[in-house]
Scaffold this motif. Structure first.
Motif, mmCIF file in Angstrom:
data_model
loop_
_atom_site.group_PDB
_atom_site.id
_atom_site.type_symbol
_atom_site.label_atom_id
_atom_site.label_comp_id
_atom_site.label_asym_id
_atom_site.label_seq_id
_atom_site.Cartn_x
_atom_site.Cartn_y
_atom_site.Cartn_z
ATOM 1 N N GLU A 459 88.476 19.353 -52.582
ATOM 2 C CA GLU A 459 87.558 19.613 -51.462
ATOM 3 C C GLU A 459 87.083 18.310 -50.813
ATOM 4 O OE1 GLU A 459 84.272 21.946 -52.673
ATOM 5 O OE2 GLU A 459 85.464 23.738 -53.137
ATOM 6 N N ALA A 460 87.084 17.223 -51.607
ATOM 7 C CA ALA A 460 86.661 15.918 -51.087
ATOM 8 C C ALA A 460 87.851 15.019 -50.798
ATOM 9 C CB ALA A 460 85.727 15.247 -52.092
ATOM 10 N N GLY A 461 89.056 15.590 -50.786
ATOM 11 C CA GLY A 461 90.258 14.794 -50.518
ATOM 12 C C GLY A 461 90.595 13.830 -51.630
ATOM 13 N N LEU A 462 90.211 14.181 -52.873
ATOM 14 C CA LEU A 462 90.373 13.269 -54.008
ATOM 15 C C LEU A 462 91.395 13.794 -55.009
ATOM 16 C CD1 LEU A 462 86.587 12.464 -54.527
ATOM 17 C CD2 LEU A 462 88.330 10.929 -53.587
ATOM 18 N N PRO A 463 92.065 12.891 -55.740
ATOM 19 C CA PRO A 463 93.003 13.329 -56.778
ATOM 20 C C PRO A 463 92.265 14.051 -57.907
ATOM 21 C CG PRO A 463 93.228 10.971 -56.307
ATOM 22 C CD PRO A 463 91.977 11.437 -55.646
ATOM 23 N N ARG A 464 93.004 14.835 -58.641
ATOM 24 C CA ARG A 464 92.432 15.511 -59.807
ATOM 25 C C ARG A 464 93.120 14.944 -61.042
ATOM 26 N NH1 ARG A 464 92.376 21.947 -60.011
ATOM 27 N NH2 ARG A 464 90.231 21.760 -59.300
ATOM 28 N N PRO A 465 92.503 13.938 -61.696
ATOM 29 C CA PRO A 465 93.161 13.304 -62.843
ATOM 30 C C PRO A 465 93.482 14.285 -63.970
ATOM 31 C CG PRO A 465 91.284 12.007 -62.103
ATOM 32 C CD PRO A 465 91.226 13.310 -61.367
ATOM 33 N N ASN A 466 92.577 15.256 -64.187
ATOM 34 C CA ASN A 466 92.794 16.284 -65.208
ATOM 35 C C ASN A 466 92.467 17.650 -64.624
ATOM 36 O OD1 ASN A 466 93.328 14.546 -67.698
ATOM 37 N ND2 ASN A 466 91.347 13.735 -67.014
ATOM 38 N N VAL A 467 92.926 18.695 -65.288
ATOM 39 C CA VAL A 467 92.779 20.053 -64.740
ATOM 40 C C VAL A 467 91.330 20.389 -64.452
ATOM 41 C CG1 VAL A 467 93.164 22.516 -65.189
ATOM 42 C CG2 VAL A 467 94.877 20.835 -65.894
ATOM 43 N N ASN A 468 90.429 19.996 -65.357
ATOM 44 C CA ASN A 468 89.017 20.368 -65.188
ATOM 45 C C ASN A 468 88.158 19.232 -64.626
ATOM 46 O OD1 ASN A 468 89.420 22.982 -66.281
ATOM 47 N ND2 ASN A 468 89.459 22.088 -68.345
#
Length: 517
Positions: A459-468
């Motif tokens: 939502e903030a245009g950021l990567p998701r390093p882990n699922v949660n």
């Protein structure tokens, strides 16, 4: 105010008795001598606030007397009074750092004005500034409470920076406290504004978005590039808008400012995210998708800003812009000297990117070094150190070397910083990042009133390093501390300059277009 002591040096002092009487009636204590030798003797035993000096005297001339005075009493302001209007004489006197220059015959009010400018200037400026801010206070209050949009927030912040710097000149602790409170209220409202709108700015449809890190090249810098002369895009890392205003007069000596604007840094307001976004022309999540090998998350090993030149090349291709460019990153004094020595070689290229890291290093060093905590204890001293650095920096030397050539300078930054004061408790697991103004991790526990949170980083245009993984951003003057050794870290980092979160100082940053005068 205590009585000011004036020494008037003139070989025709008797003809000035009416002038001296006029000044004495205005509250000044005026002593007089008829030559430079007597003046130097008199000054050995008498404290003087301002010297009025006749230029045409027998024996030791006015300029000779001035030279002797400056050698022995450099702190005493001197007003030159002369019948001679020759330009070379004015140049010599001004070169010797006189405080004012009056042409005879002078009337009493001319002399009074010169003395007021020197002796009462600070008090008069302080009184005028305090009064003017009192008038502006209500206007700023109404603007803050009128639901400003992103354009209006930029203008509001510029006004706050203006008043912050003006209040620095005024010796009024009470009014400064009022201003600090108003600025804190502005940051509170700004955080609410960002919480409401940030996701839509960086979403796939990007509604009503301001110019931000990932669009600043396309929307602000590319249109400003000149087709006729070499362009120098200078990015000073971690330069706040007020720090730009502090170094602006130094630029103005040799460069004409064509446009002074600002843009919004993306979140987190940190080098790894915002500067990569500037050069890639992409949000961090998209950089990771396009460059999975080059993008590094906070918890991964390796440099986080090693591929800016590569990212920029790809942005040019995406925008179908064919331009030869150089990329120079300055991270040490040696690098800076190399720039000074070779900057003329860059004139052969249409675009030259210079990334200068000093201000960010100053911010981090200030956190760790006690001596810098003393030197940059607040915003006024932080601006002062920035100004002093730039004035004596290799960057300034390099730019002066090309100031006589037809060039265009575009100055920008990636993010700013904020002085943090309020510790906020956060609990996380071992995977949680250590940043003070933002954190991401899988099991973050925090007070939602103290941060802006994105449970889904996309939502903030950021990567998701882990699922949660989720991201939280400190707002206003908060900084994020773990419960372990909480009091130690709360005290250690309080009043340090940090970045990564949500504040006017971190997010609204300068982009300036200049050319040589």
């Amino acid at each position: 105010m205590s009585q000011a002591n004036i020494l008037w040096i003139d070989d025709e002092i008797e003809s000035l008795r009416s002038q001296i009487l006029f000044l004495e009636n205005k509250g000044y204590a005026v002593q007089s001598v008829t030559n430079g030798f007597d003046a130097l003797e008199f000054l050995k035993d008498h404290p003087i606030d301002v010297i009025l000096l006749d230029e045409t005297m027998p024996g030791m001339t006015g300029l000779e007397t001035l030279s002797r005075l400056k050698e022995t009493y450099p702190h005493i302001p001197v007003v030159m009074v002369t019948k001679n209007e020759a330009e070379h004489l004015m140049d010599e006197a001004i070169g010797a750092q006189i405080s004012d220059y009056l042409i005879k015959p002078v009337n009493p009010n001319q002399v009074l004005l010169a003395l007021k400018k020197i002796i009462d200037n600070k008090r008069l400026v302080a009184e005028k500034t305090t009064f003017a801010y009192q008038q502006a206070f209500r206007e700023l209050f109404l603007a803050l409470n009128s639901q400003p949009d992103h354009h209006e927030w930029m203008e509001l912040y510029k006004k706050l920076v203006y008043w912050e710097m003006e209040m620095g000149k005024a010796d009024s602790p009470e009014m400064q406290d009022v201003f600090i409170t108003q600025k804190a209220e502005a940051n509170t409202e700004f955080a609410k504004f960002i919480a409401r709108h940030y996701a839509e700015w960086v979403g796939p449809k990007a509604k009503n978005a301001p110019v931000m890190s990932h669009t600043v090249f396309q929307k602000k810098i590319l249109p400003a590039l000149s087709k006729d002369v070499p362009n120098f895009w200078v990015l000073i890392d971690n330069l706040r808008f007020d720090q730009w205003r502090a170094i602006q007069p130094i630029f103005a000596e040799t460069f004409r400012i064509l446009e002074e604007d600002s843009f919004y840094s993306i979140l987190p307001t940190s080098t790894q995210y915002s500067r990569n976004a500037v050069f890639a022309g992409l949000l961090p999540a998209d950089i990771e998708a396009h460059f999975p090998e080059e993008w590094k998350n906070d918890d991964e090993q390796g440099g986080k800003n090693l591929y800016e030149e590569l990212f920029f090349s790809h942005q040019l291709k995406r925008l179908k812009v064919d331009i030869r460019f150089t990329y120079t990153k300055i991270t040490s004094h040696h690098d800076g000297q190399q720039l000074v020595n070779h900057i003329h070689n860059l004139l052969n290229y249409p675009l030259n990117i210079i990334v200068y890291n000093f201000v960010d290093m100053l911010s981090h060093a200030r956190t760790e070094m006690e001596v810098l905590k003393e030197l940059a204890s607040d915003e006024v001293s932080y601006r002062s150190i920035t100004r002093s650095w730039f004035l004596h920096s290799p960057l300034h030397q390099a730019l002066k070397k090309i100031a006589d050539r037809p060039v265009r300078i575009i100055l920008s930054t990636d993010h700013g910083s904020v002085r943090v004061k309020t510790p906020c408790k956060v609990i996380g697991d071992r995977q949680t990042t250590t940043n003070l103004r933002y954190k991401h991790g899988r099991n973050l526990n925090f007070d939602p009133k103290e941060v802006i949170a994105f449970r889904d980083p996309r939502e903030a245009g950021l990567p998701r390093p882990n699922v949660n993984s989720s991201y939280i951003f400190a707002k206003e003057d908060g900084f994020l501390c773990y419960p372990n050794n909480y009091n130690y870290f709360a005290n250690y980092y309080k009043n340090t300059f940090q970045h990564g979160g949500v504040s006017l100082e971190e997010m609204i940053v300068p982009v300036v277009i200049m050319e040589p005068k």
